[in-house]
Each structure stands twice: as structure tokens, then as C-alpha cells.
Design a protein around this motif. Sequence first.
Motif, PDB file in Angstrom:
ATOM      1  N   ASP A 131       1.031   4.452  -2.661  1.00  8.18           N
ATOM      2  CA  ASP A 131       0.767   5.815  -2.189  1.00  8.18           C
ATOM      3  C   ASP A 131       1.980   6.736  -2.298  1.00  8.18           C
ATOM      4  N   LYS A 175       0.824  -1.213   0.000  1.00 13.77           N
ATOM      5  CA  LYS A 175       0.000   0.000   0.000  1.00 13.77           C
ATOM      6  C   LYS A 175       0.853   1.257   0.000  1.00 13.77           C
ATOM      7  N   SER A 219       2.537   5.393  -7.818  1.00 14.02           N
ATOM      8  CA  SER A 219       1.534   6.402  -8.154  1.00 14.02           C
ATOM      9  C   SER A 219       1.160   6.338  -9.627  1.00 14.02           C
TER      10      SER A 219
END
Length: 550
Positions: free
Chosen positions: A176, A172, A182
Motif C-alpha cells: 500500500d 500489506k 505499489s
Amino acid sequence: MPVITFEYQDLKELGINIENDKLIDILPMLGSDIEDFDDETIKVEFFPNRPDQLSVEGVSRSLKGFISQEMGLPKYKVSPSGEKVFVDKEIENIRPYIAFALIKDVKFDGEKLKQIMDFQENLHWVIGRDRKKVAIGIHNLDVINGDYKYIASSPVENSFIPLDHLNELTPKEILDEHEKGSKYAKLISGFDKYPIILDKNDKVLSMPPIINGELTKLTEDTKNILVDVTGTDEKAVQQTLNIICSSFGEVGGKIESLDIVYQDKTITTPDLSPKTRKVRVNFCNELIGGVNLNAEDVAKLLLKARMDTKIINENEVQVEIPSYRIDILHEVDIVENVAIQYCINKIKAELPNVSTIAYENNWFKGEKTIREIMIGLGFQEIMSLMLTSEENHYEKMKQIEDDHVQVSKPITIDRTMIRKSLINSLMEFLEDNKHEDLPQKIFEIGDTLYIDESRETNVKTVKKLAGAICHSTANFTEIKSTIASLLSNLGYEIEISPSNNSTFIKGRVSNIKGTSKNGTVSGFFGEISPEVINNFELEYPVIAFEIGFL
């Protein structure tokens, strides 16, 4: 289109001794375009239908056939490694397919490491649709141990140090915080778990299709590699692995296979066995034109194309097609290879024996009238490509992606689909011309393509007209007046109703329908949303309309 860069010395090391000037003449005959060259280096652009030529090894293999230095099907031995890849059932709904290979005794000295990275990225978008369909991982085999696992991981488990990063991150956190995370997060967003590849000791190799781990980073000292290919299309996954393995096999890499163990089946990858097809001699002569080939001629020319052949009779030749030639789908494709090896420049041009009487299509008569009205309203016509990208067509326009016609082997990363609307083409034009004086008033009449399974081709073409105005005081009243004047002059009675089109500002957009004895038109008009305007890096309000001719 993909461009590869290599040195003349690279070809010499692969056994090709051709004078530089002669090489410059030959390469375009293989379906390439010379971008640039000097005394040491050459940049070559290849069409995306030949991803096997996106490495210097692939170019060398084709050249050897063209100059008759090596003929027939290249043979690459594949030995079983005895290792397995266990595929987690939970991965089925995320990124279900995977293929593995081990390649030993490779060399990454000099420019080779950069070349293989460029090769990987070119395959990512030629076949992989920028990793959406296929993603590739190449790992240092000597720091990991098989068997391997392809699992659906919790967002906070299986932390690892991503490539070219210093700190360990969870899956995760990669999505992020990491640059690659991204960029490609959209490919696996919406899922509760993320794809992870582990070795026997639960070391993380990669998080496809996002990023590899720093642990298995390649260096010039790497001697043995593991190649993983994951994706949403099983055939494309296996084809990509075959191309990579064949490229390494061309320089003596020892290829080893693995068993991919799914819940309901086990397959072995890579499978480099050739496909068998037939080609008709008379079909070759008819399609190429200006030639009179016999079965022996066709067989010899296909040997130069690096295929094995067997003459069945005077009109049929059996052809064995190498696994890396994923572009050959039909007999026509084999004929193309016959023409290339014969040499396109040697084929005599002939006029077709066709007699027709031409007349103007009724649509184009009406199109002239539309142009005259739009020009009379102060607009300037533009013409853009039917090809666009999902990013420009959906994301930047704040539209939800739906069924559309995709380009199977796109020439560039921003030309991956056929448009369903003209508005984003107008916005792209305004973006490219934002340095010009205002106001800008542009329009386009063009084709759009929709999927329609009731038709023989599974698609239908819809003619559309779109216009856009950009200046500091552009508003809803102006665009309403424009489209009302247009449809009135064309003889339509118009009906306006509310619209929820998300490209436009809420409350400042309407649907419109026009009815006349010649048929109906429907569309929308309004003020473009500030978010969309910012997505195209524009600085002034934009108003636009679009109508389709039914």
C-alpha cells in the motif's frame, strides 16, 4: 533491448587484452550493437535471446571463445552446502517455484555492485517479464543463517524493513505504501497471503517478487551471497539461477547448492550440468550456405562457441551445451553458433535457386479500396508494430486480461505481447502526437493474433481496420456516421446493437455487423472513456471504431 555498460579495464581484469578498436569490430560479430563508447567505457546492446551476455563476465566468456583464447565448455564446480529450503504448501497457488544458491568469495568493489544490480534488472524483464514470471533476490549471506523457509505469510505478519527504507512495515503496508510495493502489487494481488522468505531464525530476507529486506542489503564489503529466484515457471526459475551462478563462477565465485524441499519432491539447485545434442554437418552447410565445412571444422567452431564436442562420424557431431545457454532449443540454434564463429562476414552471399510467378493477393486488392475510402473521409493512415504490452493493451484500455500470445524474450519492456486489437495502437499514436494540431483523424489496417488451438500453429491471424478521431467536439454521432459511410461504400448492409465494451463510455458505444456477398465484418464504435483518455495523457475527446474481416 538491454544495454550493458562496462569499462575496457573490466575485460583486462578478466584476462582479455584486445585493442579498443579491435574490440569495437568484434562485438557486433557476437550479436550485439555498439550504442556508444569513449576511451574508457563502452555501452553494448545485446539481443534478448542471449541473457547470459548481459554481464561483463558473460561478454568476456564469449569473447575468449571467439578469439580462441579459451575453448570448450566452461567448468564451474558446485559443492553441496548441506542447507535446505522448505517450501510451504500454501505457496503453491501464489508463486510456487523457487531456486537457491550460495556463492562465496565474491567481490563488489568499484563498479561491480552497480553492474550486478543492472544485470539483475535486465534478467528481470528479459526472462522474468518484469518480475511476473521470474524475480531475483541477492542477499548478504553473512547476516543470515540456513536452513531457509519459503512461506505464504499473513498480510499483517512477518514485518520487516524493506530495502532503502527506514521503518518496519507489514507485507500489506509494503503493497500500500512503498514505491516498489505499489508498482508490483498487481503480481500478487487477489491472494489472501503473500510470499515471504525467512532464514533459520525467522529473519525476513525478502518479499518476492516485490522487494528485498534492508537486513541483507549488499555493500562493497559483502563477501558471500545468497541468490534466490522465485517465479511461476519452474524451468525459467532454474535457468535464471544458472545464468547468475555461471556469471559469478566466471570470476572465481565458489558456488554451493541447496536442497529445495517441496511437499512431494526434493530438488537440488543450481544444476549446471550441460545438455547434449547432435548437429549434422550437411545441415550446417545447407542452412548457412556458401560454406563447405567438414566434421572437424564444425567441432572446432563449436569449441569456440564454448561448447564441448565429439565427432561421431563424418556427418554428425555431438555437442555439450552449457547450462547458461538457454537460447539453444533446436539443431538450428547450434548451426547459428557455427555461423557466428565462422564469422558472418566471411560467408559468401548466394541467390536462392527459386523460380516463381507473382500475382497480387485478393485481400490486398480490397485493402486498396479501403484505404481510398478512408482517405476520402479525411483520415490519415498510420502503421504500428504488432507488438505491444499488457499495460497498454489491457490496463490502460480498461479491458480484462485474457489469453494472448506473449513474446518469450521481449526486446523492450513495452513490447511483450502480440496485439488482439488495433485501438490501443491508435491511442499510443495520439499520445505521441498530442502536440500536433487538431482535429486528428487516423486509421490503421493491420494484423491481430488470437490463440486458436484447433490450428496447427495454435494461433490465427485476423485482419482488422480501426480508426480514431480526436478534437474538442468529437461525439458518438460523428463516429457512427463515419463507419456507416465506410461500410456502405464497401457494399455492406449494416446492423447495429448495444455494446458493453468497457473502453468506451457506457451508453455511447455500439456493436456493428456488416454483411455482403464477399463475407461479413463485425466490430464496435463509440466514444472513448475519459479514464482511458487520461491513461494515455490526452486532453480532448476521442471517438473510435474497429472492425474485423472474417
